[in-house]
Design an enzyme around this catalytic site. Structure first.
Site, short mmCIF file in Angstrom:
data_model
loop_
_atom_site.label_atom_id
_atom_site.label_comp_id
_atom_site.label_asym_id
_atom_site.label_seq_id
_atom_site.Cartn_x
_atom_site.Cartn_y
_atom_site.Cartn_z
N ARG A 164 18.91 -45.88 55.56
CA ARG A 164 19.32 -45.43 56.91
C ARG A 164 18.43 -46.09 57.94
O ARG A 164 18.88 -46.59 58.97
CB ARG A 164 19.27 -43.90 57.03
CG ARG A 164 19.38 -43.43 58.49
CD ARG A 164 19.83 -41.98 58.67
NE ARG A 164 19.27 -41.05 57.72
CZ ARG A 164 18.01 -40.62 57.71
NH1 ARG A 164 17.15 -41.04 58.63
NH2 ARG A 164 17.60 -39.77 56.80
N TYR A 167 38.77 -47.52 76.64
CA TYR A 167 39.22 -47.10 75.33
C TYR A 167 39.34 -45.57 75.28
O TYR A 167 38.42 -44.87 75.70
CB TYR A 167 38.23 -47.62 74.28
CG TYR A 167 38.60 -47.23 72.88
CD1 TYR A 167 39.72 -47.77 72.29
CD2 TYR A 167 37.84 -46.33 72.17
CE1 TYR A 167 40.07 -47.41 71.01
CE2 TYR A 167 38.18 -45.96 70.88
CZ TYR A 167 39.30 -46.50 70.31
OH TYR A 167 39.66 -46.15 69.04
N ASP A 205 31.18 -52.76 77.24
CA ASP A 205 31.88 -52.83 75.96
C ASP A 205 32.58 -54.19 75.91
O ASP A 205 33.53 -54.44 76.66
CB ASP A 205 32.89 -51.67 75.88
CG ASP A 205 33.65 -51.63 74.56
OD1 ASP A 205 33.82 -52.70 73.93
OD2 ASP A 205 34.10 -50.54 74.16
N LYS A 239 37.25 -54.88 65.37
CA LYS A 239 38.30 -55.68 65.99
C LYS A 239 38.06 -57.17 65.72
O LYS A 239 38.10 -57.59 64.58
CB LYS A 239 38.38 -55.33 67.47
CG LYS A 239 38.32 -53.81 67.75
CD LYS A 239 39.50 -53.04 67.21
CE LYS A 239 39.33 -51.53 67.25
NZ LYS A 239 38.98 -50.94 68.53
C1 LIG Z 1 38.39 -49.71 68.96
C2 LIG Z 1 37.54 -49.68 70.16
C3 LIG Z 1 36.42 -48.85 70.23
C4 LIG Z 1 36.05 -47.88 69.13
O1 LIG Z 1 35.66 -48.56 67.98
P1 LIG Z 1 35.85 -47.98 66.48
O2 LIG Z 1 35.32 -49.07 65.65
O3 LIG Z 1 37.32 -47.72 66.29
O4 LIG Z 1 35.06 -46.72 66.42
C5 LIG Z 1 35.63 -48.93 71.36
N1 LIG Z 1 35.94 -49.76 72.39
C6 LIG Z 1 37.02 -50.56 72.36
C7 LIG Z 1 37.31 -51.45 73.52
C8 LIG Z 1 37.85 -50.55 71.26
O5 LIG Z 1 38.94 -51.32 71.23
#
Ligand SMILES: *Cc1c(COP(=O)(O)O)cnc(C)c1O
Length: 383
Positions: free
Chosen positions: A48, A100, A172, A197
């Site tokens: 961890r 998101y 983000d 993604k």
């Molecule tokens: C999918 C997504 C998230 C969340 O990510 P996870 O891996 O699904 O927890 C956060 N920000 C954006 C822009 C996303 O597309």
């Protein structure tokens, strides 16, 4: 030797295994590490706290974002949650008004219960952001392009304004990845990713990242990562390293396909509206061009009133109806009922996330097949 990003994706971070010469970083599938005596370890104690496979990935994403420190988490939301735990009761965060859905949900349904407030603001309007930076505000949280309307925020301008008042800037960067945009170099303090993604790119891993330059913020985040425990496992860390190796070639094709699809949609008379920052007609076109190397591969659009969006989704053959984005395969989703259902309808409508909005993640298939699938589904969706 300083490498360009197409080399960094392959050789960045920790390249291979020094001990054996293995070209790939081994998967250290272990929860704990032998200590040679009390207080004498070999740099690793418990997975961890730190794991060599994860550490190689963390260094890699830091290198790609041109940051000093990288941290890997079990999901994008685990990264977001850990970063939001930097704040305390009474603090307020200004967030982009289309973000998101899961980020909105964790702010609205979890952190608000702990006294951390948020306010949704159109961060494309820098003056509006400036006017909202009251004493309680501790950070501005941006997505650019934002999910799902692909609105663009001038990261350097907002960072300048926020820093003038002592606020942090969090970006983000999931939609563009460091291959196309590096927010730390534009003034952001913390970069976040859903690695699920484009970074992973193959729709087979859920992961998240935070990258920072400031040693004090990094120390606190390492503390929180260990204290809260939402870490990425060694197998998934390995898969992420493997996925990132092809980030450059994938993004080049994603962007090329998306530009063609967006232009095709814009010229299609069944389409009422197209959102893609790579179109010259897009509101954020100039700002995105200034701060990013391309517009990414996410497109949203609306069909005209005499087309049935529900039918359109059912008629697609190649393009898959699914949550998520950024994989090699083209995916389509209905934000109002899927990714953004957590946002109340009044807010969705006010921002433009209408019931007819379709979000498309353009994959790296042959673009002729993507367009012909869209074409036949649109024709069949005519009422
Ligand atoms: C999918 C997504 C998230 C969340 O990510 P996870 O891996 O699904 O927890 C956060 N920000 C954006 C822009 C996303 O597309």
């Amino acid at each position: 030797m300083s490498l360009n990003i197409n080399s960094l994706v392959i050789h960045g971070g920790i390249d291979g295994d020094e001990r054996t010469g293995a070209v790939n970083v081994p998967i250290y599938q272990t929860s704990t590490f032998k200590q040679d005596g009390i207080g004498k370890n070999r740099g690793w104690e418990y997975s961890r706290t730190g794991n060599p496979t994860r550490a190689a990935l963390e260094k890699l994403v830091a290198d790609l974002e041109q940051g000093e420190y990288g941290l890997a988490f079990a999901s994008g939301l685990a990264a977001i949650t850990t970063v939001l735990a930097l704040f305390k009761s009474g603090d307020k965060i200004i967030v982009s008004d289309n973000i998101y859905g899961g980020t909105f949900r964790v702010l609205d349904k979890v952190f608000k219960n702990f006294g951390i407030e948020y306010e949704s603001v159109n961060t494309s309007d820098a003056e509006l952001v400036a006017s909202r930076l009251t004493d309680e505000v501790k950070a501005v949280y941006i997505e650019s392009p934002a999910n799902p309307l692909l609105t663009i925020t001038d990261i350097a301008e907002v960072s300048g304004i926020a820093h003038g008042k002592g606020k942090l800037v969090i970006v983000d960067n999931t939609f563009l990845t460091p291959y196309l945009q590096r927010p730390l170099t534009l003034g952001a303090d913390i970069v976040l990713h859903s690695g699920t993604k484009y970074l992973g790119g193959h729709s087979d891993v859920v992961s998240g990242f935070a990258i920072v330059n400031d040693a004090k913020i990094a120390d606190r985040l390492y503390f929180l990562q260990n204290a809260m425990g939402g870490v990425l496992g060694p197998q998934d860390s390995y898969l992420m390293i493997r996925g990132i190796k092809t980030l450059g070639v994938r993004m080049d094709r994603h962007v090329k396909n998306a530009q063609q699809v967006a232009e095709w949609l814009e010229s299609n008379e069944a389409v009422a509206k197209v959102y893609y920052p790579g179109l010259k007609t897009a509101e954020g076109y100039e700002v995105n061009r200034k701060q990013a190397d391309a517009a990414g591969a996410m497109i949203s659009f609306e069909l005209k009133a005499d087309y049935d969006a529900r039918r359109f989704f059912e008629e697609l053959h190649l393009i898959t109806l699914a949550e998520s984005l950024g994989g090699v395969e083209s995916l389509v989703c209905h934000p109002a009922s899927m990714t953004h259902a957590a946002i109340p309808k009044e807010i969705r409508d006010a921002v433009g996330i209408t019931d007819g909005l379709i979000r498309l993640s353009v994959g790296i298939e042959d673009v002729r097949d993507i367009i012909s699938d869209l074409d036949q589904a649109i024709l069949r969706a005519r009422i």
